[in-house]
Scaffold this motif. Structure first.
Motif, PDB file in Angstrom:
ATOM      1  N   LYS A   7       0.844  -1.200   0.000  1.00  0.00           N
ATOM      2  CA  LYS A   7       0.000   0.000   0.000  1.00  0.00           C
ATOM      3  C   LYS A   7       0.877   1.247   0.000  1.00  0.00           C
ATOM      4  CE  LYS A   7      -2.110   3.494   2.303  1.00  0.00           C
ATOM      5  NZ  LYS A   7      -1.704   4.436   3.355  1.00  0.00           N
ATOM      6  N   GLY A 152      -7.997   8.062   5.962  1.00  0.00           N
ATOM      7  CA  GLY A 152      -6.927   7.081   6.180  1.00  0.00           C
ATOM      8  C   GLY A 152      -7.340   5.663   5.804  1.00  0.00           C
ATOM      9  N   ASP A 155      -5.458   2.207   4.274  1.00  0.00           N
ATOM     10  CA  ASP A 155      -4.766   1.198   5.098  1.00  0.00           C
ATOM     11  C   ASP A 155      -5.695  -0.001   5.314  1.00  0.00           C
ATOM     12  OD1 ASP A 155      -2.634   2.971   5.471  1.00  0.00           O
ATOM     13  OD2 ASP A 155      -3.536   3.851   7.262  1.00  0.00           O
ATOM     14  N   LYS A 210      -1.864   8.724  13.178  1.00  0.00           N
ATOM     15  CA  LYS A 210      -2.550   8.376  11.928  1.00  0.00           C
ATOM     16  C   LYS A 210      -1.708   7.503  10.981  1.00  0.00           C
ATOM     17  CE  LYS A 210      -1.355  12.427   9.258  1.00  0.00           C
ATOM     18  NZ  LYS A 210      -1.765  13.229   8.137  1.00  0.00           N
TER      19      LYS A 210
END
Ligand code: ADP
Ligand code: ASP
Ligand code: MG
Length: 412
Positions: A7, A152, A155, A210
């Motif tokens: 990722k 976010g 992820d 984060k």
């Protein structure tokens, strides 16, 4: 054939040059014999810009249209990375969430992944595709509309793909070379952790670190995904990053693993609330329906049937929360004399599984803040964390003080 999930976050894909660098890392894994699923974020700042545009139109926006807008950044990077790989003769194809399809449930802008059918991608891999570049952060609802997984969320897309495809590993490439004892951007003494337990990472993430989205850690823990955080900028081969693993596998045993913080908090207080059974439900029920993420809550003891209720929420939800509470008052469902809003607060937390067996961590934390003359506004605790709300102007000072006081620059 073994499969890897890689990722790349927004800063790692911020320019065409960086997209080419990410492609080179993917190609290296292909040359080691892997099929690869790459999950991409939008270019850095793109999602902020898209969210800003939506907010410019309305604070009470329709979340389905919010998702239509903010999911678009990932479409661009997925296509661009697939093009770079194709230019380099790697059989690659981009996939949007709906094309996989990555199915979601729950509310728009904070959807949860319910299913990732593997047959589409698997059949393409068996036809010779080497790399599937999947747009992170986005999925599709049962009504066929685009959804997003919360900020976010790429992820979480990555870990969910790793679980669904039984990947050998899920590597999260970002702009730091691993998980640190605190954000290395605000504390130069922050130390990189070679390993961190799922439980601690879960708390760190949910309290503001984060570097990984909270939900991604939950999924990795549940589905036993081998999760690694590492730098996409580090040229060295020794870039091993941080492994997020089971508590039993962590070698280091510090009482406190790290300090997390969340800068953009707001504190709201309802003064003179008519105290009666059901009052908490009358306040927090409508807030929840409006999608407000209420965090800390304090209710004072009541005097003459009146009490004060304080809670915190993310600063960008304040306008929506104010409107919701005013509406409850106008509709006669809630009686209070005044609503106070403080948008200058931040939350700082210490996290560590060692707290389960060590008393005195809270006292040490409060003392370290007292020495710096920092006033604590609200406190909340759980088995492995202590959080306090303080004035935002003292945030950096508090993080440094706690990092020093718990000696986090030293490994045990
Ligand atoms: P990406 O765009 O790759 O997803 P993010 O900005 O979401 O990257 O997350 C990486 C950032 O997380 C780092 O740049 C760092 O400032 C921040 N961060 C906060 N807390 C930590 C921590 N404890 N360890 C490492 N990074 C942290
Ligand atoms: N682009 C989205 C965001 O900025 C998702 C992500 O980067 O993980 O929140
Ligand atoms: Mg991120």
């Amino acid at each position: 054939m073994s499969l890897l999930v890689m990722k790349f976050g927004g800063t790692s894909l911020a320019t065409i040059d960086l997209i080419k660098k990410a492609a080179a890392r993917v190609e290296a894994e292909v040359s080691h014999g892997y099929n690869v699923i790459v999950i991409v974020s939008a270019m850095s700042e793109k999602t902020n810009q898209l969210v800003g545009w939506v907010n410019d139109i309305s604070s009470m926006y329709d979340a389905r249209e919010y998702d239509a807008v903010v999911s678009s950044g990932e479409q661009v990077t997925a296509g661009l990375l697939a093009l770079v790989l194709q230019e380099n003769s790697i059989p690659a194809r981009s996939w949007q969430g709906w094309q996989v399809p990555l199915k979601t449930v729950g509310s728009h802008s904070a959807a949860r992944i319910s299913e990732i059918p593997t047959d589409n991608l698997k059949s393409k891999f068996s036809e010779g595709m080497k790399v599937a570049v999947v747009a992170g952060f986005q999925g599709i609802s049962s009504e066929g509309r685009i959804t997003t997984l919360g900020r976010g969320g790429s992820d979480t897309t990555a870990v969910a793909f790793a679980a669904a495809f039984n990947a050998k590993r899920c590597d999260i490439y970002t702009d730091v070379d691993g998980v640190y004892t605190t954000d290395p951007r605000i504390c130069d003494k922050a130390r990189k952790l070679n390993q961190i337990s799922f439980e601690e990472m879960l708390e760190m993430a949910s309290l503001g670190a984060k570097v990984l989205q909270t939900r991604s850690v939950e999924l990795a823990m549940r589905f036993k995904v081998k999760l690694r955080v590492l730098s996409s900028f580090d040229e060295q081969v020794t870039n091993t990053g941080t492994i997020v693993c089971r508590e039993e596998d962590v070698m280091e045993k510090n009482v406190v693993a790290g300090v997390a913080f969340s800068r953009d908090e707001a504190q709201m207080t309802l003064l003179g609330v008519n105290d009666r059974p059901g009052i908490a439900a009358a306040i927090f029920g409508p807030l929840s329906v409006s999608g407000i993420n209420v965090d800390m809550i304090v209710q004072n003891i009541s005097e003459d049937g009146l009490t004060n209720m304080t809670f915190s929420c993310p600063i960008d939800q304040v306008a929506r929360a104010q409107k919701t509470i005013s509406k409850c008052k106008d509709d006669g469902e809630l009686k209070f004399s005044k609503l106070l809003v403080d948008t200058n607060v931040a939350k700082v937390s210490v996290v560590g599984i060692g707290m389960r067996s060590h008393a005195g961590v809270a006292a040490q934390m409060f003392n370290a803040l007292k020495v710096e003359n920092i006033n604590i506004k609200v406190i909340s605790t759980s088995e492995i964390k202590i959080s306090v709300l303080i004035d935002r102007k003292y945030l950096e000072l508090a993080v440094h003080a706690l990092h020093d006081d718990f000696q986090l620059e030293k490994s045990s």
